[in-house]
Motif scaffolding. Structure first.
Motif, PDB file in Angstrom:
ATOM      1  N   LEU A  34       0.055  -2.810   6.543  1.00 36.62           N
ATOM      2  CA  LEU A  34      -0.424  -3.627   5.427  1.00 36.62           C
ATOM      3  C   LEU A  34      -0.839  -5.024   5.896  1.00 36.62           C
ATOM      4  O   LEU A  34      -1.907  -5.522   5.530  1.00 36.62           O
ATOM      5  N   TRP A  35       0.019  -5.642   6.721  1.00 36.20           N
ATOM      6  CA  TRP A  35      -0.303  -6.999   7.189  1.00 36.20           C
ATOM      7  C   TRP A  35      -1.561  -7.004   8.042  1.00 36.20           C
ATOM      8  O   TRP A  35      -2.403  -7.907   7.919  1.00 36.20           O
ATOM      9  N   SER A  36      -1.682  -6.026   8.923  1.00 42.43           N
ATOM     10  CA  SER A  36      -2.872  -5.985   9.780  1.00 42.43           C
ATOM     11  C   SER A  36      -4.124  -5.695   8.961  1.00 42.43           C
ATOM     12  O   SER A  36      -5.204  -6.234   9.252  1.00 42.43           O
ATOM     13  N   THR A  37      -4.003  -4.885   7.903  1.00 34.93           N
ATOM     14  CA  THR A  37      -5.158  -4.624   7.043  1.00 34.93           C
ATOM     15  C   THR A  37      -5.565  -5.873   6.280  1.00 34.93           C
ATOM     16  O   THR A  37      -6.765  -6.174   6.150  1.00 34.93           O
ATOM     17  N   VAL A  38      -4.571  -6.615   5.783  1.00 32.50           N
ATOM     18  CA  VAL A  38      -4.881  -7.865   5.060  1.00 32.50           C
ATOM     19  C   VAL A  38      -5.592  -8.854   5.983  1.00 32.50           C
ATOM     20  O   VAL A  38      -6.606  -9.464   5.619  1.00 32.50           O
ATOM     21  N   LEU A  39      -5.065  -9.008   7.212  1.00 31.21           N
ATOM     22  CA  LEU A  39      -5.685  -9.935   8.156  1.00 31.21           C
ATOM     23  C   LEU A  39      -7.101  -9.499   8.509  1.00 31.21           C
ATOM     24  O   LEU A  39      -8.034 -10.322   8.552  1.00 31.21           O
ATOM     25  N   SER A  40      -7.281  -8.207   8.752  1.00 26.94           N
ATOM     26  CA  SER A  40      -8.617  -7.718   9.117  1.00 26.94           C
ATOM     27  C   SER A  40      -9.585  -7.857   7.950  1.00 26.94           C
ATOM     28  O   SER A  40     -10.768  -8.154   8.151  1.00 26.94           O
ATOM     29  N   ALA A  41      -9.096  -7.668   6.722  1.00 25.69           N
ATOM     30  CA  ALA A  41      -9.960  -7.840   5.548  1.00 25.69           C
ATOM     31  C   ALA A  41     -10.342  -9.309   5.374  1.00 25.69           C
ATOM     32  O   ALA A  41     -11.501  -9.622   5.037  1.00 25.69           O
ATOM     33  N   CYS A  42      -9.387 -10.219   5.610  1.00 27.11           N
ATOM     34  CA  CYS A  42      -9.675 -11.657   5.462  1.00 27.11           C
ATOM     35  C   CYS A  42     -10.739 -12.119   6.461  1.00 27.11           C
ATOM     36  O   CYS A  42     -11.483 -13.063   6.178  1.00 27.11           O
ATOM     37  N   VAL A  43     -10.793 -11.490   7.620  1.00 27.40           N
ATOM     38  CA  VAL A  43     -11.802 -11.855   8.621  1.00 27.40           C
ATOM     39  C   VAL A  43     -13.045 -10.975   8.490  1.00 27.40           C
ATOM     40  O   VAL A  43     -14.180 -11.462   8.484  1.00 27.40           O
ATOM     41  N   GLY A  44     -12.847  -9.672   8.383  1.00 23.93           N
ATOM     42  CA  GLY A  44     -13.961  -8.732   8.435  1.00 23.93           C
ATOM     43  C   GLY A  44     -14.886  -8.793   7.230  1.00 23.93           C
ATOM     44  O   GLY A  44     -16.115  -8.694   7.390  1.00 23.93           O
ATOM     45  N   ILE A  45     -14.338  -8.960   6.033  1.00 27.60           N
ATOM     46  CA  ILE A  45     -15.193  -8.969   4.832  1.00 27.60           C
ATOM     47  C   ILE A  45     -16.116 -10.193   4.812  1.00 27.60           C
ATOM     48  O   ILE A  45     -17.328 -10.057   4.591  1.00 27.60           O
ATOM     49  N   PRO A  46     -15.607 -11.433   5.055  1.00 31.76           N
ATOM     50  CA  PRO A  46     -16.547 -12.570   5.111  1.00 31.76           C
ATOM     51  C   PRO A  46     -17.572 -12.434   6.231  1.00 31.76           C
ATOM     52  O   PRO A  46     -18.740 -12.787   6.042  1.00 31.76           O
ATOM     53  N   SER A 108      -4.962  -5.604  13.878  1.00 30.82           N
ATOM     54  CA  SER A 108      -5.995  -6.366  13.171  1.00 30.82           C
ATOM     55  C   SER A 108      -7.294  -6.374  13.964  1.00 30.82           C
ATOM     56  O   SER A 108      -8.389  -6.270  13.393  1.00 30.82           O
ATOM     57  N   ILE A 109      -7.169  -6.496  15.302  1.00 33.31           N
ATOM     58  CA  ILE A 109      -8.369  -6.443  16.155  1.00 33.31           C
ATOM     59  C   ILE A 109      -9.052  -5.090  16.007  1.00 33.31           C
ATOM     60  O   ILE A 109     -10.279  -4.984  15.990  1.00 33.31           O
ATOM     61  N   LEU A 110      -8.259  -4.042  15.870  1.00 26.90           N
ATOM     62  CA  LEU A 110      -8.827  -2.699  15.697  1.00 26.90           C
ATOM     63  C   LEU A 110      -9.542  -2.544  14.352  1.00 26.90           C
ATOM     64  O   LEU A 110     -10.629  -1.954  14.275  1.00 26.90           O
ATOM     65  N   ALA A 111      -8.939  -3.087  13.285  1.00 26.94           N
ATOM     66  CA  ALA A 111      -9.449  -2.830  11.937  1.00 26.94           C
ATOM     67  C   ALA A 111     -10.550  -3.799  11.503  1.00 26.94           C
ATOM     68  O   ALA A 111     -11.339  -3.463  10.615  1.00 26.94           O
ATOM     69  N   THR A 112     -10.625  -4.969  12.118  1.00 26.90           N
ATOM     70  CA  THR A 112     -11.616  -5.959  11.678  1.00 26.90           C
ATOM     71  C   THR A 112     -13.061  -5.457  11.785  1.00 26.90           C
ATOM     72  O   THR A 112     -13.845  -5.611  10.833  1.00 26.90           O
ATOM     73  N   PRO A 113     -13.481  -4.857  12.916  1.00 23.67           N
ATOM     74  CA  PRO A 113     -14.860  -4.336  12.962  1.00 23.67           C
ATOM     75  C   PRO A 113     -15.130  -3.255  11.909  1.00 23.67           C
ATOM     76  O   PRO A 113     -16.253  -3.159  11.398  1.00 23.67           O
ATOM     77  N   ARG A 166      -6.826   3.798   9.218  1.00 22.28           N
ATOM     78  CA  ARG A 166      -7.026   3.790  10.685  1.00 22.28           C
ATOM     79  C   ARG A 166      -5.827   3.173  11.405  1.00 22.28           C
ATOM     80  O   ARG A 166      -5.374   3.695  12.437  1.00 22.28           O
ATOM     81  N   VAL A 167      -5.306   2.065  10.885  1.00 24.21           N
ATOM     82  CA  VAL A 167      -4.237   1.369  11.615  1.00 24.21           C
ATOM     83  C   VAL A 167      -2.895   2.087  11.486  1.00 24.21           C
ATOM     84  O   VAL A 167      -2.092   2.059  12.425  1.00 24.21           O
ATOM     85  N   ILE A 168      -2.644   2.749  10.362  1.00 18.77           N
ATOM     86  CA  ILE A 168      -1.324   3.376  10.218  1.00 18.77           C
ATOM     87  C   ILE A 168      -1.199   4.621  11.094  1.00 18.77           C
ATOM     88  O   ILE A 168      -0.090   5.070  11.402  1.00 18.77           O
ATOM     89  N   SER A 169      -2.327   5.185  11.495  1.00 19.13           N
ATOM     90  CA  SER A 169      -2.280   6.377  12.340  1.00 19.13           C
ATOM     91  C   SER A 169      -2.472   6.054  13.815  1.00 19.13           C
ATOM     92  O   SER A 169      -2.552   6.959  14.639  1.00 19.13           O
ATOM     93  N   GLU A 170      -2.511   4.771  14.179  1.00 18.96           N
ATOM     94  CA  GLU A 170      -2.783   4.374  15.559  1.00 18.96           C
ATOM     95  C   GLU A 170      -1.494   4.407  16.378  1.00 18.96           C
ATOM     96  O   GLU A 170      -0.422   4.054  15.905  1.00 18.96           O
ATOM     97  N   VAL A 171      -1.614   4.815  17.639  1.00 15.89           N
ATOM     98  CA  VAL A 171      -0.415   4.917  18.473  1.00 15.89           C
ATOM     99  C   VAL A 171      -0.510   4.067  19.751  1.00 15.89           C
ATOM    100  O   VAL A 171       0.482   3.460  20.151  1.00 15.89           O
TER     101      VAL A 171
END
Length: 231
Positions: A34-46, A108-113, A166-171
């Motif tokens: 959840l935290w990594s998705t929020v961070l990636s959304a805050c950067v990736g969407i803008p 977050s680096i993974l999910a931002t793009p 994507r991030v919750i299934s990453e290993v």
């Protein structure tokens, strides 16, 4: 066959009896995702909105980089994050390596793009006359951004849901930056990998069932978003 049935039975018992280790791992996986998705959304969407709405020098190169980052192997992101967070790295003084915070940064680096590219696609699919109308009506850049995002909200929400899935299934990243420390940084995917390597399948199966349930919920949310958009 009996071995398989016994493993399934013990896995369900771990879930039904609210095994503390299972639920600690599940909770950590969900919170880190959840935290990594929020961070990636805050950067990736803008960033995605900027790329879609503005014409600037180097835009095509930025789009190419975002597309390339979506295909980056997770071990490369994990290696890059490890160098950043290691004691000798530029962020080593923060002490985030082998902590949940370190995993959040790497994921977050993974999910931002993903969030950025899907936001670009969402905005570019809108009617081109919408932006022109906003400008003719004298809307400020901030008002234009808000109206565009309001129109593209369902597709952007879908982008966030996909990023979370994507991030919750990453290993790989979770293993390299978290260290798979029991009771501290062990997530569902890293625990499944560990238990499988040990030949102890009960805990791995239990976590696998929970991970599948989470994936089902994510897809259900995505289905609801897409259905709402089509109405």
């Amino acid at each position: 066959m009996q071995f398989l049935l016994d493993s399934f039975y013990k896995a369900f018992l771990l879930i039904l009896h609210l095994d503390p280790e299972v639920y600690q791992i599940v909770w950590l996986s969900i919170s880190v995702s959840l935290w990594s998705t929020v961070l990636s959304a805050c950067v990736g969407i803008p960033v995605g909105a900027l790329v879609a709405l503005q014409n600037f020098r180097g835009k095509s190169i930025l789009v190419l980089l975002l597309n390339t980052c979506m295909a980056l192997p997770t071990v490369v992101i994990g290696l890059f994050g490890y160098i950043l967070l290691s004691r000798m790295g530029p962020l080593g003084s923060l002490g985030f390596l082998f902590t949940p915070s370190g995993m959040v940064i790497g994921l977050s680096i993974l999910a931002t793009p993903i969030a950025a590219n899907l936001t670009v696609a969402a905005i570019e699919s809108l009617d081109k006359r919408l932006m022109l109308t906003c400008r003719l009506l004298g809307a400020t850049p901030l008002q234009q951004f808000w109206l565009i995002m309001k129109e593209a909200r369902f597709a952007v929400m879908a982008a966030v849901v996909i990023a979370f899935g994507r991030v919750i299934s990453e290993v790989g990243i979770a293993m390299m930056l978290g260290g798979n420390i029991r009771g501290f940084t062990r997530t569902m995917t890293t625990a499944i990998a560990l238990e499988t390597s040990k030949g102890e399948f009960e805990l791995g199966l239990a976590l696998g069932f929970v991970l599948m349930a989470v994936a089902l919920i994510i897809n259900w949310l995505l289905f609801l978003v897409q259905r709402e958009r089509s109405l």
